[in-house]
Design a protein around this motif. Structure first.
Motif, PDB file in Angstrom:
ATOM      1  N   LEU A   5      -3.286   3.754 -17.377  1.00  0.00           N
ATOM      2  CA  LEU A   5      -1.644   3.814 -17.538  1.00  0.00           C
ATOM      3  C   LEU A   5      -1.301   5.184 -17.456  1.00  0.00           C
ATOM      4  O   LEU A   5      -1.792   6.051 -18.157  1.00  0.00           O
ATOM      5  CB  LEU A   5      -1.359   3.135 -18.659  1.00  0.00           C
ATOM      6  CG  LEU A   5      -1.092   1.588 -18.442  1.00  0.00           C
ATOM      7  CD1 LEU A   5      -2.414   0.866 -18.298  1.00  0.00           C
ATOM      8  CD2 LEU A   5      -0.239   0.886 -19.759  1.00  0.00           C
ATOM      9  N   VAL A   6      -0.422   5.438 -16.768  1.00  0.00           N
ATOM     10  CA  VAL A   6       0.380   7.008 -16.667  1.00  0.00           C
ATOM     11  C   VAL A   6       1.637   6.837 -17.661  1.00  0.00           C
ATOM     12  O   VAL A   6       2.217   7.881 -17.874  1.00  0.00           O
ATOM     13  CB  VAL A   6       0.591   7.639 -15.267  1.00  0.00           C
ATOM     14  CG1 VAL A   6      -0.833   7.781 -14.717  1.00  0.00           C
ATOM     15  CG2 VAL A   6       1.499   6.606 -14.398  1.00  0.00           C
ATOM     16  N   GLY A   7       1.940   5.531 -17.840  1.00  0.00           N
ATOM     17  CA  GLY A   7       3.283   5.560 -18.611  1.00  0.00           C
ATOM     18  C   GLY A   7       3.596   3.765 -18.746  1.00  0.00           C
ATOM     19  O   GLY A   7       2.679   2.999 -18.093  1.00  0.00           O
ATOM     20  N   LEU A   8       4.755   3.617 -19.216  1.00  0.00           N
ATOM     21  CA  LEU A   8       4.927   2.143 -19.388  1.00  0.00           C
ATOM     22  C   LEU A   8       6.657   2.055 -19.257  1.00  0.00           C
ATOM     23  O   LEU A   8       7.316   2.743 -20.025  1.00  0.00           O
ATOM     24  CB  LEU A   8       4.536   1.779 -20.619  1.00  0.00           C
ATOM     25  CG  LEU A   8       4.614   0.097 -21.040  1.00  0.00           C
ATOM     26  CD1 LEU A   8       3.916  -0.588 -20.245  1.00  0.00           C
ATOM     27  CD2 LEU A   8       4.012  -0.059 -22.392  1.00  0.00           C
ATOM     28  N   VAL A   9       7.197   1.055 -18.863  1.00  0.00           N
ATOM     29  CA  VAL A   9       8.591   0.627 -18.765  1.00  0.00           C
ATOM     30  C   VAL A   9       8.646  -0.897 -19.262  1.00  0.00           C
ATOM     31  O   VAL A   9       7.947  -1.781 -18.566  1.00  0.00           O
ATOM     32  CB  VAL A   9       9.174   0.917 -17.267  1.00  0.00           C
ATOM     33  CG1 VAL A   9      10.421   0.335 -17.386  1.00  0.00           C
ATOM     34  CG2 VAL A   9       9.148   2.302 -16.964  1.00  0.00           C
ATOM     35  N   GLN A  25       0.964  -1.346   0.004  1.00  0.00           N
ATOM     36  CA  GLN A  25       0.011  -0.022  -0.031  1.00  0.00           C
ATOM     37  C   GLN A  25       1.000   1.093   0.029  1.00  0.00           C
ATOM     38  O   GLN A  25       1.948   1.217   0.578  1.00  0.00           O
ATOM     39  CB  GLN A  25      -0.898   0.096   1.184  1.00  0.00           C
ATOM     40  CG  GLN A  25      -1.775  -1.352   1.404  1.00  0.00           C
ATOM     41  CD  GLN A  25      -2.830  -1.253   0.207  1.00  0.00           C
ATOM     42  OE1 GLN A  25      -3.234   0.071  -0.464  1.00  0.00           O
ATOM     43  NE2 GLN A  25      -3.504  -2.187   0.186  1.00  0.00           N
ATOM     44  N   GLY A  26       0.466   2.462  -0.757  1.00  0.00           N
ATOM     45  CA  GLY A  26       1.146   3.552  -0.733  1.00  0.00           C
ATOM     46  C   GLY A  26       0.631   4.524  -1.663  1.00  0.00           C
ATOM     47  O   GLY A  26      -0.467   4.397  -2.343  1.00  0.00           O
ATOM     48  N   ARG A  27       1.187   5.650  -1.811  1.00  0.00           N
ATOM     49  CA  ARG A  27       0.892   6.569  -2.950  1.00  0.00           C
ATOM     50  C   ARG A  27       0.773   5.895  -4.232  1.00  0.00           C
ATOM     51  O   ARG A  27       1.420   5.138  -4.527  1.00  0.00           O
ATOM     52  CB  ARG A  27       1.413   8.013  -2.595  1.00  0.00           C
ATOM     53  CG  ARG A  27       2.816   7.928  -3.377  1.00  0.00           C
ATOM     54  CD  ARG A  27       3.343   9.419  -2.877  1.00  0.00           C
ATOM     55  NE  ARG A  27       4.848   9.423  -3.576  1.00  0.00           N
ATOM     56  CZ  ARG A  27       6.047   8.764  -3.018  1.00  0.00           C
ATOM     57  NH1 ARG A  27       5.903   8.245  -1.941  1.00  0.00           N
ATOM     58  NH2 ARG A  27       7.205   9.164  -3.529  1.00  0.00           N
ATOM     59  N   GLY A  28      -0.083   6.615  -5.183  1.00  0.00           N
ATOM     60  CA  GLY A  28       0.020   6.194  -6.490  1.00  0.00           C
ATOM     61  C   GLY A  28       0.774   7.320  -7.503  1.00  0.00           C
ATOM     62  O   GLY A  28       1.260   8.188  -6.790  1.00  0.00           O
ATOM     63  N   PRO A  29       1.143   6.752  -8.437  1.00  0.00           N
ATOM     64  CA  PRO A  29       0.448   5.736  -9.355  1.00  0.00           C
ATOM     65  C   PRO A  29       1.215   4.442  -8.755  1.00  0.00           C
ATOM     66  O   PRO A  29       2.235   4.308  -8.378  1.00  0.00           O
ATOM     67  CB  PRO A  29       0.934   5.962 -10.837  1.00  0.00           C
ATOM     68  CG  PRO A  29       1.055   7.384 -10.857  1.00  0.00           C
ATOM     69  CD  PRO A  29       1.755   7.808  -9.585  1.00  0.00           C
ATOM     70  N   ALA A  53       8.056  10.984 -12.915  1.00  0.00           N
ATOM     71  CA  ALA A  53       8.244  12.568 -12.776  1.00  0.00           C
ATOM     72  C   ALA A  53       7.620  13.328 -13.721  1.00  0.00           C
ATOM     73  O   ALA A  53       7.180  14.419 -13.619  1.00  0.00           O
ATOM     74  CB  ALA A  53       9.785  12.798 -12.998  1.00  0.00           C
ATOM     75  N   ALA A  54       7.496  12.583 -14.861  1.00  0.00           N
ATOM     76  CA  ALA A  54       6.756  13.342 -16.380  1.00  0.00           C
ATOM     77  C   ALA A  54       5.243  13.602 -15.883  1.00  0.00           C
ATOM     78  O   ALA A  54       4.419  13.928 -16.755  1.00  0.00           O
ATOM     79  CB  ALA A  54       6.868  12.666 -17.256  1.00  0.00           C
ATOM     80  N   ASN A  55       4.650  12.726 -14.919  1.00  0.00           N
ATOM     81  CA  ASN A  55       3.327  12.945 -14.618  1.00  0.00           C
ATOM     82  C   ASN A  55       3.087  13.666 -13.247  1.00  0.00           C
ATOM     83  O   ASN A  55       1.844  13.823 -12.699  1.00  0.00           O
ATOM     84  CB  ASN A  55       2.794  11.283 -14.115  1.00  0.00           C
ATOM     85  CG  ASN A  55       2.493  10.520 -15.561  1.00  0.00           C
ATOM     86  OD1 ASN A  55       1.522  10.766 -16.076  1.00  0.00           O
ATOM     87  ND2 ASN A  55       3.477  10.007 -15.815  1.00  0.00           N
ATOM     88  N   THR A  56       4.126  14.507 -13.061  1.00  0.00           N
ATOM     89  CA  THR A  56       3.929  15.313 -11.708  1.00  0.00           C
ATOM     90  C   THR A  56       3.773  16.775 -11.935  1.00  0.00           C
ATOM     91  O   THR A  56       3.963  17.147 -13.269  1.00  0.00           O
ATOM     92  CB  THR A  56       5.091  15.173 -10.460  1.00  0.00           C
ATOM     93  OG1 THR A  56       6.307  15.595 -11.338  1.00  0.00           O
ATOM     94  CG2 THR A  56       5.231  13.553 -10.224  1.00  0.00           C
TER      95      THR A  56
END
Length: 250
Positions: free
Chosen positions: A118-122, A21-25, A247-250
């Motif tokens: 999705l906010v991104g993909l690796v 548990q924790g902050r998202g994403p 970082a790109a989503n902040t």
């Protein structure tokens, strides 16, 4: 590390998982073919997530690790269902999938099935369409005949015991292909690939990069890294890619 929890899917499969548990994403690790959630990369990322207070999910597909079922009964589509179920039932809000090898294919299927989550993909040595372009395309006539007659073929692996490839895996894989039709990835994407990988070629990584479309997509080639991509420098590169996307989503 905590005790393993289990999720029973709508298909009746029992999936083993560890959820932080924790902050998202929420970072969701998707393992490779015949791998499990106890691998170096999955545990390393979980420890990072816990130190950061970041939500994190790792799980075993059916027929893998502690989950129910036999590997030889499964196929790409089954594991895609497992992935969707795990994400839908165990996470909320935005997610960042991190897919290794076959898990890279699963991450791309997840992007297709629930793109708004999705906010991104690796990906790490992503292996999209490998049942068709890797296995079937390279089967000898004798292997194809064996598959038709017995329903399975045994293939050697440089990284673990031989794979048993079934006719169902090949046939189902053709329904899950992602490199034949449009592949839109409308978020930051980082593909990581080792040049010494004998399971997934650099050409595969370049093909994926060239085929997919999106506003922020990069491929990083790592000289002499192999398919495991799990030594210290490689783990740092994975973490760097994740942090860059977040970082790109902040």
């Amino acid at each position: 590390m905590g005790d393993t929890s289990f999720l029973t899917t709508r298909q009746g499969r029992k999936l083993a998982y560890h959820l932080t548990q924790g902050r998202g994403p929420c970072v969701v690790f998707l393992g490779g073919l015949k791998s499990d959630m106890m691998g170096t990369k999955a545990v390393f990322l979980e420890e990072w997530a816990q130190a950061q207070g970041r939500a994190f999910l790792r799980f075993d597909y059916s027929g893998h690790g502690e989950s129910s079922g036999s590997f030889t009964d499964g196929c790409i589509g089954d594991w895609a269902e497992d992935t969707v179920e795990a994400v839908a039932e165990l996470t909320e809000g935005p997610i960042l999938p991190v897919g290794s090898s076959m898990g890279g294919w699963q991450a791309l299927l997840l992007a297709r099935s629930m793109p708004k989550r999705l906010v991104g993909l690796v990906t790490i040595a992503a292996a999209p369409d490998f049942t068709e372009d890797g296995y079937w395309a390279n089967f000898t006539d004798a292997q194809k005949q064996q598959l038709a007659e017995t329903g399975q073929v045994e293939l050697p692996s440089d990284y673990m015991e031989p794979y048993i490839i079934t006719g169902r895996m090949i046939e189902d894989g053709r329904k899950q292909l992602v490199l034949r039709d449009d592949l839109e990835l409308p978020f930051p994407v980082r593909f990581l690939q080792g040049t010494a990988d004998t399971a997934v070629s650099v050409e595969t990584a370049v093909r994926l990069l060239e085929h997919a479309t999106g506003p922020d997509m990069q491929l990083k080639l790592v000289k002499d890294a192999d398919h495991r991509f799990s030594d210290g420098p490689c783990l740092d590169l994975i973490l760097g890619a994740i942090e860059e996307v977040l970082a790109a989503n902040t």
